[in-house]
Structure formats: structure tokens, C-alpha cells
Design a protein around this motif. Structure first.
Motif, PDB file in Angstrom:
ATOM      1  N   LEU A   1       0.859  -1.185   0.000  1.00 32.51           N
ATOM      2  CA  LEU A   1       0.000   0.000   0.000  1.00 32.51           C
ATOM      3  C   LEU A   1       0.892   1.231   0.000  1.00 32.51           C
ATOM      4  O   LEU A   1       1.781   1.354   0.855  1.00 32.51           O
ATOM      5  CB  LEU A   1      -0.898  -0.007   1.243  1.00 32.51           C
ATOM      6  CG  LEU A   1      -1.932   1.114   1.358  1.00 32.51           C
ATOM      7  CD1 LEU A   1      -3.036   0.939   0.326  1.00 32.51           C
ATOM      8  CD2 LEU A   1      -2.532   1.139   2.769  1.00 32.51           C
ATOM      9  N   ILE A   2       0.679   2.143  -0.931  1.00 32.63           N
ATOM     10  CA  ILE A   2       1.489   3.348  -1.014  1.00 32.63           C
ATOM     11  C   ILE A   2       0.680   4.549  -0.543  1.00 32.63           C
ATOM     12  O   ILE A   2      -0.418   4.802  -1.037  1.00 32.63           O
ATOM     13  CB  ILE A   2       1.981   3.594  -2.463  1.00 32.63           C
ATOM     14  CG1 ILE A   2       2.888   2.449  -2.919  1.00 32.63           C
ATOM     15  CG2 ILE A   2       2.729   4.928  -2.562  1.00 32.63           C
ATOM     16  CD1 ILE A   2       3.374   2.584  -4.352  1.00 32.63           C
TER      17      ILE A   2
ATOM     18  N   VAL B   1       6.148   9.761  -7.898  1.00 32.40           N
ATOM     19  CA  VAL B   1       7.344   9.091  -8.406  1.00 32.40           C
ATOM     20  C   VAL B   1       7.487   7.703  -7.787  1.00 32.40           C
ATOM     21  O   VAL B   1       7.787   6.725  -8.475  1.00 32.40           O
ATOM     22  CB  VAL B   1       8.598   9.942  -8.137  1.00 32.40           C
ATOM     23  CG1 VAL B   1       9.877   9.128  -8.368  1.00 32.40           C
ATOM     24  CG2 VAL B   1       8.593  11.174  -9.024  1.00 32.40           C
ATOM     25  N   LEU B   2       7.269   7.589  -6.468  1.00 37.01           N
ATOM     26  CA  LEU B   2       7.344   6.279  -5.815  1.00 37.01           C
ATOM     27  C   LEU B   2       6.350   5.310  -6.438  1.00 37.01           C
ATOM     28  O   LEU B   2       6.666   4.139  -6.679  1.00 37.01           O
ATOM     29  CB  LEU B   2       7.076   6.424  -4.317  1.00 37.01           C
ATOM     30  CG  LEU B   2       7.041   5.130  -3.503  1.00 37.01           C
ATOM     31  CD1 LEU B   2       8.364   4.372  -3.611  1.00 37.01           C
ATOM     32  CD2 LEU B   2       6.710   5.421  -2.033  1.00 37.01           C
TER      33      LEU B   2
ATOM     34  N   LEU C   1       4.119   1.794   2.155  1.00 38.88           N
ATOM     35  CA  LEU C   1       5.272   2.505   1.632  1.00 38.88           C
ATOM     36  C   LEU C   1       5.008   4.009   1.662  1.00 38.88           C
ATOM     37  O   LEU C   1       3.947   4.463   1.226  1.00 38.88           O
ATOM     38  CB  LEU C   1       5.577   2.079   0.191  1.00 38.88           C
ATOM     39  CG  LEU C   1       6.469   0.844  -0.013  1.00 38.88           C
ATOM     40  CD1 LEU C   1       5.874  -0.385   0.667  1.00 38.88           C
ATOM     41  CD2 LEU C   1       6.672   0.585  -1.505  1.00 38.88           C
ATOM     42  N   THR C   2       5.934   4.763   2.195  1.00 43.84           N
ATOM     43  CA  THR C   2       5.836   6.228   2.178  1.00 43.84           C
ATOM     44  C   THR C   2       7.003   6.793   1.376  1.00 43.84           C
ATOM     45  O   THR C   2       8.033   6.131   1.205  1.00 43.84           O
ATOM     46  CB  THR C   2       5.837   6.827   3.590  1.00 43.84           C
ATOM     47  OG1 THR C   2       7.134   6.656   4.175  1.00 43.84           O
ATOM     48  CG2 THR C   2       4.783   6.156   4.467  1.00 43.84           C
ATOM     49  N   ALA C   3       6.852   8.037   0.911  1.00 43.49           N
ATOM     50  CA  ALA C   3       7.810   8.608  -0.038  1.00 43.49           C
ATOM     51  C   ALA C   3       8.806   9.566   0.616  1.00 43.49           C
ATOM     52  O   ALA C   3       9.297  10.493  -0.035  1.00 43.49           O
ATOM     53  CB  ALA C   3       7.055   9.317  -1.161  1.00 43.49           C
TER      54      ALA C   3
ATOM     55  N   LYS D   1       5.654  -2.114   9.901  1.00 49.64           N
ATOM     56  CA  LYS D   1       5.017  -2.301   8.598  1.00 49.64           C
ATOM     57  C   LYS D   1       5.244  -1.129   7.647  1.00 49.64           C
ATOM     58  O   LYS D   1       4.762  -1.133   6.523  1.00 49.64           O
ATOM     59  CB  LYS D   1       3.508  -2.504   8.788  1.00 49.64           C
ATOM     60  CG  LYS D   1       3.111  -3.773   9.521  1.00 49.64           C
ATOM     61  CD  LYS D   1       3.291  -4.999   8.639  1.00 49.64           C
ATOM     62  CE  LYS D   1       2.757  -6.257   9.316  1.00 49.64           C
ATOM     63  NZ  LYS D   1       2.873  -7.441   8.461  1.00 49.64           N
ATOM     64  N   ILE D   2       5.970  -0.110   8.105  1.00 57.07           N
ATOM     65  CA  ILE D   2       6.181   1.093   7.290  1.00 57.07           C
ATOM     66  C   ILE D   2       7.560   1.037   6.642  1.00 57.07           C
ATOM     67  O   ILE D   2       8.573   0.902   7.323  1.00 57.07           O
ATOM     68  CB  ILE D   2       6.041   2.365   8.137  1.00 57.07           C
ATOM     69  CG1 ILE D   2       4.659   2.423   8.790  1.00 57.07           C
ATOM     70  CG2 ILE D   2       6.266   3.601   7.277  1.00 57.07           C
ATOM     71  CD1 ILE D   2       4.476   3.584   9.740  1.00 57.07           C
TER      72      ILE D   2
END
Length: 435
Positions: A22-23, A33-34, A120-122, A154-155
Motif C-alpha cells: 500500500l502506497i 514518483v514512488l 510505503l511512504t515517499a 510495517k512502514i
């Protein structure tokens, strides 16, 4: 950048292969971009977008953009609208902190409900530099300078090795579109002020500043690892754990060099900010306390006792009939043909001296009873002091009463007036079953 990003994923995040990802996508440059990078590497991804309702039509436009991006890439998308200002007011928090809580709580729900493996974080290298300076302004310890973690449960933050300049270059080369957040141009917040006014000047001092910054953080992380290994040894030497407390042996910690620094490292994760008050407890009288929002540190003779705060003292009374009670504590009450040995969690009482229903409540100021084996009455506060019962333990003690008379300070001492004698016709056995 795609080649470098792929290598970074394979080196540091190989466990992501085959997982549902999950983004967190705001619609801004970094998250867009990610998203494209992960899509180009054929990972199974979905987008999650938070509309915090803080910028009117602009916020709604961001949401529609992210939904459109997901549709174009043919991937799932989740979008949620929040009344952030209302939430901040209700929880007496800043708008920024409210948005953060709303965001990550909602992400956690999606991960659980839709069985995604990671978020997922950018965050990128420039974010890391900004965070370094923010922590510097707040007087952080060593751990505050070791950088945003690449992985935190989880991050996952796979862009931390890349600068904003590299990310922008990739977006322009691939003709990507993104949304600009107008609030990022305001200098009301410290992070924006650093990003817009301070760090551009700082970067002018060296073209390779970000790479040197990375090396500095690696050195700081090595020092942090060394410190953690040392603190593990200190912990074993000076800390003992109870069921709901941690106790720091004052004599032992004072024998070690850099006592105040050790206290900081032991207690840093519990929200304390007045460190001078914390260190002063070492020489304070018994009963002195220091509070954070969540914890209390109490000087109790030769120990510092750390416990969670009980915000409200439960003053309700609970009626108990002969079958006993199972909430909030468990008492088993049963007739007995004989009297055994009385223990802290087991008493025998003369049934004819009890007036049912009995009552269960917490202790109150002014309570007195006649401790078993004594002739006179004693205040509970004096009994607690004599028994060396800490403040935190006192708040958890329940009393069993018959009418207004204390039958038992549960788990500690029964009352002399209810003991079994040779004239007792019926015996009641009462057992406190700890949870």
C-alpha cells in the motif's frame, strides 16, 4: 534512477517481493514518483489517499488526481475524507498532529482489513535532513540525529537514499504529472521554514552536502548502536521489572559514571521533558514525583518507580452477593467446614458477622480498619506507609466491606473484627484470584 532504485530495493527490501503493498499517495511529486517506480518494477501495489479537508477545493482536487492516477495505472485506490480540524479540537491537538494520527490509524485499518503486507511512504533524503534540523532545535539526544528509519514495523521508506533533486529529475524525464500543495509555500511551520529559507543556503556551502550528511548519519547510527549495547548492560544492572512497573536502583545507578545521561537513556521513551526534575529525584524525599503525559516517576526510598498513569481514581461501589464477583477483580466465596491458614490472597471470616450484600470499592482518604492481630484501629494511609506500599500500588488496591466496615484490604490484610473464633457457627472462605 529506476536502475538505482531497483538495486536499492533488492539490497535493502528484498522481502517486498511477492507482497501486497500500500502506497501513501498525496498526489505530490514524491509519492507519484514512488508509485511509478514500484509499478515499473511490477510490484503489486495500491494507493491510499487522505483528504484532510484543510484546503477546500484544492484538497478535493488532490483526491480526484490520485483516483485518476490509480485508474490510469489500473491499480486499486482507497480514499478517505477527514474533518481534521474537528478531530484536532476534540483531542486537544495541533492540526498537524491530528492529521498524522488520522492518517496512520486509517492506513493501519487498510493493512489489516484488506490484508496488505506493508505501507510505503515517499520520505526522501531532503526530508531526513529537515528532520535532523528539527530535532536539533528541540534538543534531541543521539537517537534524534540518526535519521528517519528506512523500516519501522510495517512502514517502509524506499526513497530515503534519494534526494528531491533526483526525484524531480526522474519525474521530468518521464513526463510525470503531480499536484503542488500550496501550503508547502507557507513558512508558518518549522519544516517549511527550514525547507524554503534555511536549507537552500546551507546546501550552497557544498555540492555534496547531502552525501556527506548521509555519512554523518551512518557514523551517528554506529554510535547509537554502541550506546544501545551498553545500555542493555546498564538495564540489567540497575532496573528490576514488576508486573506493571519498572524500578531503578538509585544506589547502583549513582555508582556508574554519567548518571544523568544514563537516566535520560533509560527514561527517554516515556515522554518526560523536564529532565532536571527527573535527575533531582535521585536526591529527593520519598514520595516526590515527576509526570509525563503517560507515565509517573516516583521516588520510593532507594528506588525510582516508573508506572503508567491512572488518570481517574475509581470511586464506585460494587455489591457482592454470596456467589462472589468476577469483575473488576475475581473473588471466590464459599462455605468452609474448617479454617485453614490465612494468606494474603485467602482469608477465612465468620459468616454471621457479614451483612450481605457486601461492597467492593477502592480505598478513600480517612478509611480506617483494625488490622488482623491488632487491638486498635489504624488509618489505611498509615498501614500503607508501614507496609511500604507505593503510591501506584495503593491506587490499585480494592477493599471488601460489610456495611461501612472494612472486612479485607484485598491482597494485604483482613480485619480483626471478622476473624473466626471458637464461637463461630459458619465459616466463609474468600479467595482473591489474581487475573
Amino acid at each position: 534512477m529506476l536502475t538505482q532504485f531497483k538495486k536499492n530495493i533488492e539490497t535493502h527490501f528484498s522481502f517486498l517481493k511477492g507482497k501486497k503493498l500500500l502506497i501513501a499517495c498525496s498526489g505530490g511529486l514524491d509519492s507519484v514518483v514512488l508509485t511509478h517506480l514500484m509499478k515499473n518494477l511490477n510490484y503489486e501495489i495500491a494507493l491510499a489517499h487522505c483528504n484532510f479537508s484543510l484546503r477546500g477545493k484544492e484538497s478535493d482536487g488532490d483526491e480526484m488526481f490520485v483516483i485518476g492516477l490509480a485508474n490510469t495505472l489500473e491499480i486499486p485506490v482507497f480514499a478517505e475524507t477527514f474533518d481534521t480540524k474537528k478531530f484536532a479540537k476534540e483531542h486537544k491537538n495541533s492540526t498537524q498532529m491530528a492529521a498524522r494520527d488520522l492518517r496512520y490509524n486509517w492506513f493501519a485499518e487498510i493493512l489489516k482489513d484488506f490484508k496488505y503486507d506493508y505501507l510505503l511512504t515517499a520520505h526522501h533524503l531532503d526530508d531526513d535532513l529537515e528532520t535532523f534540523f528539527i530535532n536539533l532545535s528541540r534538543g534531541a539526544g543521539l537517537n534524534g540525529f540518526t535519521g528517519i528509519p528506512k523500516e519501522n514495523n510495517k512502514i517502509i521508506r524506499p526513497l530515503l537514499n534519494f534526494s528531491r533533486e533526483e526525484i524531480l529529475k526522474y519525474a521530468e524525464q518521464n513526463n510525470l504529472k503531480w499536484r503542488e500543495d500550496s501550503s508547502n509555500e507557507k513558512t508558518d511551520y518549522l519544516r517549511n521554514k527550514l525547507r524554503l529559507e534555511v536549507l537552500p543556503k546551507f546546501k550552497e556551502t557544498s555540492k555534496s552536502l547531502l552525501k556527506k550528511f548521509q555519512k554523518t548519519q551512518q557514523n551517528l547510527q554506529a554510535s547509537q548502536n554502541l550506546l544501545e549495547d551498553y545500555m542493555a548492560l546498564v538495564y540489567k544492572l540497575v532496573v528490576s521489572e514488576g508486573m506493571d512497573s519498572y524500578k531503578i536502583n538509585i544506589k547502583k545507578i549513582k555508582e556508574l559514571p554519567h548518571t544523568e545521561a544514563l537516566l535520560y537513556e533509560l527514561l527517554n521513551g516515556f515522554g518526560f521533558s523536564e529532565w532536571e526534575d527527573v535527575s533531582n529525584l535521585l536526591e529527593a524525599q520519598t514520595g516526590k514525583q515527576v509526570f509525563s503525559k503517560t507515565h509517573r516517576l516516583l521516588k520510593n526510598r532507594d528506588e525510582l518507580v516508573l508506572t503508567e498513569i491512572y488518570f481517574e481514581k475509581d470511586d464506585k461501589e460494587i455489591l457482592i452477593f454470596e456467589e462472589g464477583i468476577t469483575a473488576p477483580i475475581t473473588l471466590k466465596m464459599e462455605p468452609s467446614k474448617y479454617i485453614g491458614e490465612t494468606e494474603k490472597n485467602l482469608i477465612y471470616v465468620a459468616s454471621e458477622k457479614l451483612n450481605f450484600p457486601l461492597k467492593l470499592r477502592k480505598w478513600r482518604d480517612g478509611d480506617t480498619f483494625q488490622p488482623f492481630g491488632m487491638k486498635g484501629k489504624k488509618k489505611l494511609s498509615k498501614f500503607f506507609k508501614d507496609e511500604k506500599i507505593s503510591l501506584n500500588e495503593k491506587e490499585k488496591i480494592w477493599l471488601l466491606l460489610s456495611g461501612e466496615k472494612i472486612v479485607w484490604v484485598i491482597g494485604h490484610r483482613m480485619d480483626e473484627r471478622f476473624k473466626v473464633t471458637e464461637n463461630t457457627r459458619k465459616i466463609f472462605k474468600i479467595t482473591y484470584l489474581k487475573e
